[in-house]
Design a protein around this motif. Structure first.
Motif, PDB file in Angstrom:
ATOM      1  N   TYR A  72     -31.793 -13.830 -18.224  1.00 30.56           N
ATOM      2  CA  TYR A  72     -31.747 -14.919 -17.944  1.00 30.56           C
ATOM      3  C   TYR A  72     -30.717 -15.870 -18.537  1.00 30.56           C
ATOM      4  O   TYR A  72     -30.423 -15.417 -19.971  1.00 30.56           O
ATOM      5  N   ALA A  73     -31.181 -16.945 -17.887  1.00 28.99           N
ATOM      6  CA  ALA A  73     -29.952 -17.178 -18.972  1.00 28.99           C
ATOM      7  C   ALA A  73     -30.476 -18.562 -20.480  1.00 28.99           C
ATOM      8  O   ALA A  73     -29.437 -19.081 -20.916  1.00 28.99           O
ATOM      9  N   ASN A  74     -31.672 -18.260 -20.452  1.00 30.48           N
ATOM     10  CA  ASN A  74     -32.249 -18.855 -21.861  1.00 30.48           C
ATOM     11  C   ASN A  74     -32.425 -17.574 -22.714  1.00 30.48           C
ATOM     12  O   ASN A  74     -32.288 -16.628 -22.802  1.00 30.48           O
ATOM     13  N   HIS A  75     -32.500 -17.647 -23.958  1.00 28.62           N
ATOM     14  CA  HIS A  75     -33.195 -17.034 -25.100  1.00 28.62           C
ATOM     15  C   HIS A  75     -31.741 -16.062 -25.505  1.00 28.62           C
ATOM     16  O   HIS A  75     -32.106 -15.006 -25.449  1.00 28.62           O
ATOM     17  N   ASN A  76     -30.690 -16.478 -25.748  1.00 23.72           N
ATOM     18  CA  ASN A  76     -29.091 -15.751 -25.641  1.00 23.72           C
ATOM     19  C   ASN A  76     -29.375 -15.668 -27.281  1.00 23.72           C
ATOM     20  O   ASN A  76     -28.209 -14.775 -27.731  1.00 23.72           O
ATOM     21  N   GLY A  77     -30.240 -15.847 -28.170  1.00 28.82           N
ATOM     22  CA  GLY A  77     -29.219 -16.270 -29.903  1.00 28.82           C
ATOM     23  C   GLY A  77     -28.687 -16.210 -29.863  1.00 28.82           C
ATOM     24  O   GLY A  77     -28.410 -17.707 -29.819  1.00 28.82           O
ATOM     25  N   GLY A  78     -27.489 -15.777 -31.133  1.00 31.44           N
ATOM     26  CA  GLY A  78     -26.266 -16.272 -31.132  1.00 31.44           C
ATOM     27  C   GLY A  78     -25.805 -16.474 -32.179  1.00 31.44           C
ATOM     28  O   GLY A  78     -24.498 -16.393 -32.930  1.00 31.44           O
ATOM     29  N   HIS A  79     -26.630 -15.782 -32.892  1.00 29.84           N
ATOM     30  CA  HIS A  79     -25.874 -16.416 -34.681  1.00 29.84           C
ATOM     31  C   HIS A  79     -25.380 -14.819 -34.867  1.00 29.84           C
ATOM     32  O   HIS A  79     -26.343 -14.115 -35.113  1.00 29.84           O
ATOM     33  N   MET A  80     -24.732 -15.325 -35.652  1.00 32.19           N
ATOM     34  CA  MET A  80     -23.744 -14.008 -37.254  1.00 32.19           C
ATOM     35  C   MET A  80     -23.481 -14.255 -38.104  1.00 32.19           C
ATOM     36  O   MET A  80     -22.994 -15.357 -38.279  1.00 32.19           O
ATOM     37  N   ALA A  81     -24.253 -13.486 -38.995  1.00 34.02           N
ATOM     38  CA  ALA A  81     -23.416 -13.437 -40.512  1.00 34.02           C
ATOM     39  C   ALA A  81     -23.638 -12.238 -41.481  1.00 34.02           C
ATOM     40  O   ALA A  81     -24.509 -11.692 -40.766  1.00 34.02           O
ATOM     41  N   PHE A  82     -22.798 -12.176 -42.097  1.00 30.67           N
ATOM     42  CA  PHE A  82     -22.161 -11.322 -42.678  1.00 30.67           C
ATOM     43  C   PHE A  82     -23.686 -11.762 -43.980  1.00 30.67           C
ATOM     44  O   PHE A  82     -23.779 -11.875 -45.025  1.00 30.67           O
ATOM     45  N   ASP A  83     -24.316 -10.159 -44.479  1.00 30.57           N
ATOM     46  CA  ASP A  83     -24.573 -10.251 -45.622  1.00 30.57           C
ATOM     47  C   ASP A  83     -23.829  -9.483 -47.007  1.00 30.57           C
ATOM     48  O   ASP A  83     -22.631  -9.452 -46.675  1.00 30.57           O
ATOM     49  N   ALA A  84     -24.674  -9.762 -47.927  1.00 26.21           N
ATOM     50  CA  ALA A  84     -23.585  -9.229 -49.292  1.00 26.21           C
ATOM     51  C   ALA A  84     -22.761  -7.913 -49.515  1.00 26.21           C
ATOM     52  O   ALA A  84     -21.660  -7.879 -50.410  1.00 26.21           O
TER      53      ALA A  84
ATOM     54  N   LEU B 146     -24.559  -3.837 -37.645  1.00 30.57           N
ATOM     55  CA  LEU B 146     -23.077  -3.177 -37.589  1.00 30.57           C
ATOM     56  C   LEU B 146     -22.511  -3.733 -38.471  1.00 30.57           C
ATOM     57  O   LEU B 146     -22.343  -4.429 -39.364  1.00 30.57           O
ATOM     58  N   ASP B 147     -21.611  -2.225 -38.547  1.00 29.60           N
ATOM     59  CA  ASP B 147     -20.442  -2.004 -39.755  1.00 29.60           C
ATOM     60  C   ASP B 147     -18.742  -2.141 -39.011  1.00 29.60           C
ATOM     61  O   ASP B 147     -18.855  -1.826 -37.963  1.00 29.60           O
ATOM     62  N   VAL B 148     -18.409  -3.907 -39.339  1.00 32.95           N
ATOM     63  CA  VAL B 148     -17.326  -4.295 -38.454  1.00 32.95           C
ATOM     64  C   VAL B 148     -16.140  -3.675 -39.152  1.00 32.95           C
ATOM     65  O   VAL B 148     -15.054  -4.317 -39.338  1.00 32.95           O
ATOM     66  N   ASP B 149     -15.950  -3.274 -39.840  1.00 36.21           N
ATOM     67  CA  ASP B 149     -14.763  -2.217 -41.029  1.00 36.21           C
ATOM     68  C   ASP B 149     -14.317  -0.810 -40.199  1.00 36.21           C
ATOM     69  O   ASP B 149     -14.166  -0.115 -40.843  1.00 36.21           O
ATOM     70  N   THR B 150     -13.665  -1.282 -39.017  1.00 32.28           N
ATOM     71  CA  THR B 150     -13.293  -0.676 -38.349  1.00 32.28           C
ATOM     72  C   THR B 150     -12.221  -0.849 -37.858  1.00 32.28           C
ATOM     73  O   THR B 150     -12.261  -1.988 -37.436  1.00 32.28           O
ATOM     74  N   GLU B 151     -11.129   0.391 -37.142  1.00 36.35           N
ATOM     75  CA  GLU B 151     -10.244   0.071 -36.304  1.00 36.35           C
ATOM     76  C   GLU B 151     -10.714  -0.558 -35.293  1.00 36.35           C
ATOM     77  O   GLU B 151      -9.802  -2.311 -34.705  1.00 36.35           O
TER      78      GLU B 151
ATOM     79  N   GLU C 231     -25.434   4.018 -41.921  1.00 39.81           N
ATOM     80  CA  GLU C 231     -25.907   4.976 -42.383  1.00 39.81           C
ATOM     81  C   GLU C 231     -27.368   4.472 -42.207  1.00 39.81           C
ATOM     82  O   GLU C 231     -28.407   5.418 -41.820  1.00 39.81           O
ATOM     83  N   ASP C 232     -27.624   4.116 -42.939  1.00 36.86           N
ATOM     84  CA  ASP C 232     -28.876   3.359 -43.731  1.00 36.86           C
ATOM     85  C   ASP C 232     -29.334   2.479 -42.615  1.00 36.86           C
ATOM     86  O   ASP C 232     -31.046   2.008 -42.943  1.00 36.86           O
ATOM     87  N   ASN C 233     -29.270   2.169 -41.211  1.00 35.98           N
ATOM     88  CA  ASN C 233     -29.745   1.588 -40.168  1.00 35.98           C
ATOM     89  C   ASN C 233     -31.396   1.835 -40.108  1.00 35.98           C
ATOM     90  O   ASN C 233     -31.446   3.113 -40.113  1.00 35.98           O
ATOM     91  N   PRO C 234     -32.733   1.736 -39.738  1.00 39.02           N
ATOM     92  CA  PRO C 234     -33.676   2.248 -40.235  1.00 39.02           C
ATOM     93  C   PRO C 234     -34.382   3.077 -39.157  1.00 39.02           C
ATOM     94  O   PRO C 234     -34.870   4.196 -39.290  1.00 39.02           O
ATOM     95  N   PHE C 235     -33.162   2.835 -37.717  1.00 39.00           N
ATOM     96  CA  PHE C 235     -33.952   3.650 -36.872  1.00 39.00           C
ATOM     97  C   PHE C 235     -33.029   4.391 -36.487  1.00 39.00           C
ATOM     98  O   PHE C 235     -33.153   5.648 -35.690  1.00 39.00           O
TER      99      PHE C 235
ATOM    100  N   GLY D 187     -21.383  -6.282 -47.049  1.00 39.62           N
ATOM    101  CA  GLY D 187     -20.874  -6.579 -45.871  1.00 39.62           C
ATOM    102  C   GLY D 187     -20.667  -6.726 -44.206  1.00 39.62           C
ATOM    103  O   GLY D 187     -20.187  -6.033 -43.661  1.00 39.62           O
ATOM    104  N   TYR D 188     -22.427  -5.980 -44.360  1.00 41.41           N
ATOM    105  CA  TYR D 188     -22.945  -6.267 -42.654  1.00 41.41           C
ATOM    106  C   TYR D 188     -22.758  -7.109 -41.594  1.00 41.41           C
ATOM    107  O   TYR D 188     -22.907  -7.902 -43.066  1.00 41.41           O
ATOM    108  N   LEU D 189     -22.522  -6.836 -40.562  1.00 41.29           N
ATOM    109  CA  LEU D 189     -22.372  -8.159 -39.770  1.00 41.29           C
ATOM    110  C   LEU D 189     -23.463  -8.077 -39.075  1.00 41.29           C
ATOM    111  O   LEU D 189     -24.625  -6.861 -38.257  1.00 41.29           O
ATOM    112  N   TYR D 190     -24.927  -9.021 -39.264  1.00 40.76           N
ATOM    113  CA  TYR D 190     -26.302  -9.355 -38.956  1.00 40.76           C
ATOM    114  C   TYR D 190     -25.598 -10.207 -37.408  1.00 40.76           C
ATOM    115  O   TYR D 190     -24.938 -11.322 -37.514  1.00 40.76           O
ATOM    116  N   VAL D 191     -26.138  -9.465 -36.050  1.00 35.94           N
ATOM    117  CA  VAL D 191     -26.481 -10.274 -35.091  1.00 35.94           C
ATOM    118  C   VAL D 191     -28.113 -10.432 -34.544  1.00 35.94           C
ATOM    119  O   VAL D 191     -28.408  -9.945 -34.109  1.00 35.94           O
TER     120      VAL D 191
END
Length: 397
Positions: free
Chosen positions: A165-177, A211-216, A223-227, A179-183
């Motif tokens: 659907y066209a709404n509820h697209n979220g969109g925010h991103m930020a890094f925690d202390a 996400l871990d974005v420190d990849t090529e 590895e400690d993501n909850p699921f 260095g992981y990217l939250y989306v």
């Protein structure tokens, strides 16, 4: 003998002074966690910094010591404000949903921007947009040899997902202390979560990913993501039970997370997740809209209860989460969280009196369409007015 005693006494006194000074310095560096009250709104002013923007959605900084502000416009443009002039850092209007180029309301377009914590060294940043078919795209880019211009040829799409659907697209991103990217991803849209995405962590819709974005190329799964290695839940998922977590932030002093989730038809909510969380938390949608039952079958004891909520009276309709103030211009506001409503322009504050007790209230009414808040490198707070401006929260004269 007397000289030796006097020398010892002098050394003891000097040592005490040094220790006391160190203690005072340590106390001064400790973040304010709890408060008894806040000052009057009369001590604040909202100073226009940039005007004549077109549907701005975000303001942030690159953490590179330049002091520049980066302003996202929904139409696919990222601008740089250097304190004197505005110039285009990036324009991807040819890649985004075409309705975002028009004048009508849409929740699509260029929605998010996050600079890598080591941007000063690696020149890497990430954008979140809805493409011409309406799907969500996260892409990695590099700055060009010109620090005021992105290298459009460096684009690497690292994540895509369909948006039904066209709404509820979220969109925010930020890094925690760490260095992981939250989306943030919304529940896929429409009303009432017809996909049942919110309560299904196997889907990525209705979740916040980590996400871990420190990849090529692409990204890796922390590895400690909850699921990870669990029978339920996608590996990318950090938390679930979200309707549309439009904006969130990390307290720069504590790394605690503050998330605003846009409500259905009656209630808006703001949530807190402590920095020591191990993830996997359920924030309730669609069993709950804030603390109210929306659909039978949920157990509130198994979901996170928001620390603040408000209803759709007085023109309210959509919560915009902000930041905990950690700057220097407003020392009396240290530790206070700011948030607002997109439709009414009401501005709220919240703070903790102890580990379990929150106080929140309307701070003032504004004429702004509060689409976002932002921080500069010094921790000063800005308000993004969708009507076309960015304002800085400053001391009243």
């Amino acid at each position: 003998m007397m000289k030796r005693i006097l020398l010892i006494l002098l050394l003891v006194v000097a040592s005490s002074i040094i220790v006391s000074a160190q203690d005072d310095e340590t106390m001064a560096d400790e973040p304010v966690l709890y408060r008894d009250s806040i000052p009057s709104v009369d001590t604040l002013a909202f100073e226009p910094v940039v005007t004549n923007l077109i549907r701005p959605l975000l303001v942030t900084h690159a953490g590179d010591g330049s002091g520049r502000l980066f302003i996202v416009e929904q139409r696919g443009r990222i601008n740089i404000w250097d304190g004197e002039s505005l110039e285009i850092f990036m324009d991807i209007s040819n890649l985004i949903s075409q309705e975002a180029l028009g004048t009508g309301y849409t929740e699509r377009g260029l929605l998010g921007l996050a600079f890598h914590p080591d941007y000063a060294e690696n020149g890497t940043f990430f954008v979140y947009y809805t493409d011409t078919s309406g799907g969500t795209v996260i892409a990695r880019y590099q700055v060009s040899d010109d620090p005021n211009s992105a290298d459009l040829g460096s684009a690497e799409v690292i994540f895509t997902t369909n948006q039904p659907y066209a709404n509820h697209n979220g969109g925010h991103m930020a890094f925690d202390a760490d260095g992981y990217l939250y989306v943030a991803l919304g529940d896929g849209g429409s009303a009432g979560d017809p996909l049942n995405a919110g309560q299904n962590p196997d889907l990525l819709l209705g979740t916040i990913m980590r996400l871990d974005v420190d990849t090529e190329t692409g990204y890796a799964i922390p590895e400690d993501n909850p699921f990870v290695n669990q029978q339920v839940g996608a590996n990318e998922v950090w938390s679930y039970g979200w309707r549309n977590p439009w904006r969130f932030s990390f307290d720069r002093a504590t790394d605690d997370m503050y998330i605003g989730d846009v409500g259905q038809a009656q209630w808006e909510e703001v949530n807190f997740e402590a920095a020591d969380s191990v993830g996997g938390l359920n924030y309730g949608w669609k069993f709950f809209e804030a603390t109210r039952v929306y659909e039978a079958g949920g157990n509130q004891a198994e979901t996170v209860v928001p620390f603040a909520e408000y209803n759709h009276a007085n023109g309210n309709c959509s919560v915009t989460a902000g930041y905990v103030y950690r700057g220097e211009l407003l020392p009396d506001w240290n530790g206070v969280f700011f948030y607002g409503d997109f439709c009414s322009g009401q501005l709220w504050t919240a703070y903790r009196t102890d580990a379990e007790t929150w106080v929140d209230d309307v701070l003032t009414d504004t004429d702004f369409q509060i689409s976002s808040f932002g921080e500069d490198e010094d921790g000063e707070i800005y308000i993004v007015n969708y009507g076309g401006s960015v304002l800085k929260v400053v001391p009243a004269e």
